[in-house]
Design a protein around this motif. Sequence first.
Motif, PDB file in Angstrom:
ATOM      1  N   HIS A   1      33.689  37.067  35.165  1.00  0.00           N
ATOM      2  CA  HIS A   1      33.675  38.339  35.888  1.00  0.00           C
ATOM      3  C   HIS A   1      33.987  39.433  34.887  1.00  0.00           C
ATOM      4  CE1 HIS A   1      33.616  36.439  39.878  1.00  0.00           C
ATOM      5  NE2 HIS A   1      34.093  35.435  39.169  1.00  0.00           N
TER       6      HIS A   1
ATOM      7  N   LYS B   1      34.632  43.509  33.957  1.00  0.00           N
ATOM      8  CA  LYS B   1      35.005  44.809  34.533  1.00  0.00           C
ATOM      9  C   LYS B   1      35.140  45.834  33.413  1.00  0.00           C
ATOM     10  CE  LYS B   1      40.039  44.110  34.536  1.00  0.00           C
ATOM     11  NZ  LYS B   1      41.293  44.231  35.238  1.00  0.00           N
TER      12      LYS B   1
ATOM     13  N   ASN C   1      37.317  39.763  33.134  1.00  0.00           N
ATOM     14  CA  ASN C   1      38.459  39.881  34.043  1.00  0.00           C
ATOM     15  C   ASN C   1      39.260  38.584  34.053  1.00  0.00           C
ATOM     16  OD1 ASN C   1      40.118  41.167  35.774  1.00  0.00           O
ATOM     17  ND2 ASN C   1      38.665  41.300  37.476  1.00  0.00           N
TER      18      ASN C   1
ATOM     19  N   SER D   1      38.981  33.770  31.483  1.00  0.00           N
ATOM     20  CA  SER D   1      39.248  35.111  30.949  1.00  0.00           C
ATOM     21  C   SER D   1      38.432  35.417  29.696  1.00  0.00           C
ATOM     22  CB  SER D   1      40.741  35.255  30.623  1.00  0.00           C
ATOM     23  OG  SER D   1      41.523  34.792  31.700  1.00  0.00           O
TER      24      SER D   1
END
Length: 394
Positions: free
Chosen positions: A19, A21, A166, A311
């Motif tokens: 993910h 961001k 993220n 991460s």
Amino acid sequence: MISVQQALHIIDTTKIVHHIKKVKISKSLGFILAEDILAPINMPSFRQSAMDGYAIIWSDNTDYKVTEESKAGDAKHITLQPLEAVRIFTGAKVPDTADTVVMQEHVSKHADGIRIIKMPRQGANVRPVGEQVHAGDKVLTEGTRLNEAAIGFLAGLGISKIAVYNTPKVSVLVTGNELQTHGKPLKDGAIYESNSVMLKMALQRFGIKKIKIFKAKDTLKATNKAIKKALDYGDILLISGGISVGDYDFVKEALDYNHVNELFYKINQKPGKPLWFGKKDQQFVFALPGNPASALTAFYVYVLPILKKYSGFSDYHLPRLQAKLNSAFKNTTGKTLFLKGYCKDGNVGILPSQQSSMLNTFATSNVLVTIPEDVENLEAQEHVTCINLDGYGN
Ligand code: AMP
Ligand code: MG
């Protein structure tokens, strides 16, 4: 039951959807960069003086007339003639025609100007345009861990927002009828609940910010419900206790009920044999044995790599180091052992209180000494592999 190697292989081959961001650079410490960074400007963007001194057009002469001044931040355009000098300061614009800055320590002043006592080489103390990076250069690559130097560098380029991987949201669910929260004297048969804060601290130390704690009594109904709630919150769920084979261990059944698919269960290791790992769509679940040292060991060896992979880390295992054993050791268990140890200057001692219920020596250990299942006898001074608990190499 699988071996530690097989379990680690499953961890290594588990695919994780990242993910991404956008964050302000001041919020990016410790994150992994999810994009390549191209320099938007030259650095420096104008010719800068690297010293306090005098800018000149280099020549064999020693005497120069001081005509003007250029200090840091000045934007004015100065044209310098041969045998003229401009008083200049570190970080200031070097006049276009000047090619050299003489340090002020190498100059004596006189009524008409300066005399150079020590002439530097031509071009000295002038930072050329783009000396550090040129506009358009790839200056940081995807996968870089953002430390304070990287963030300072980005700031110097005028970059204020970047894309990072993220970190996951983590649910921690503790199970057990015997668990008592702090604040009151212990009831008979109860223990103070310690795994939730321990795991929360471990998560925080390794950069996880969004953590929610859930609790369940030892009934199937309560465990089913708590797992459902914990899955509603977390990308990753850590469950403590209830994963053994006792009559009041309901976690495995409740994971089935919640459609979490098993990837492995039970590893030939000590501590932490009944470790369970599974997946539901893109969510990952670890059911950790309730004994505190087992739970923490499993966290370091298996949970942390998944959190780090999630991460964006490519180097996601805690670093291993080789150390010499202080004294002989026998492994009569046929299991891989993870032993609390203390390592200094390349020598490691195995600490007392290795039982899975005990944290007293875990509290002062800095490594986990790893002894493979097929190694029975280790002599003093033999090398062993240790997991370095003090952090990530990088
Ligand atoms: P279990 O894995 O549920 O069989 O628990 C194993 C042992 O760990 C038992 O002695 C439990 O009382 C203890 N234990 C389980 N959960 C916790 C916890 N959250 N904090 C401290 N000890 C725990
Ligand atoms: Mg229990």
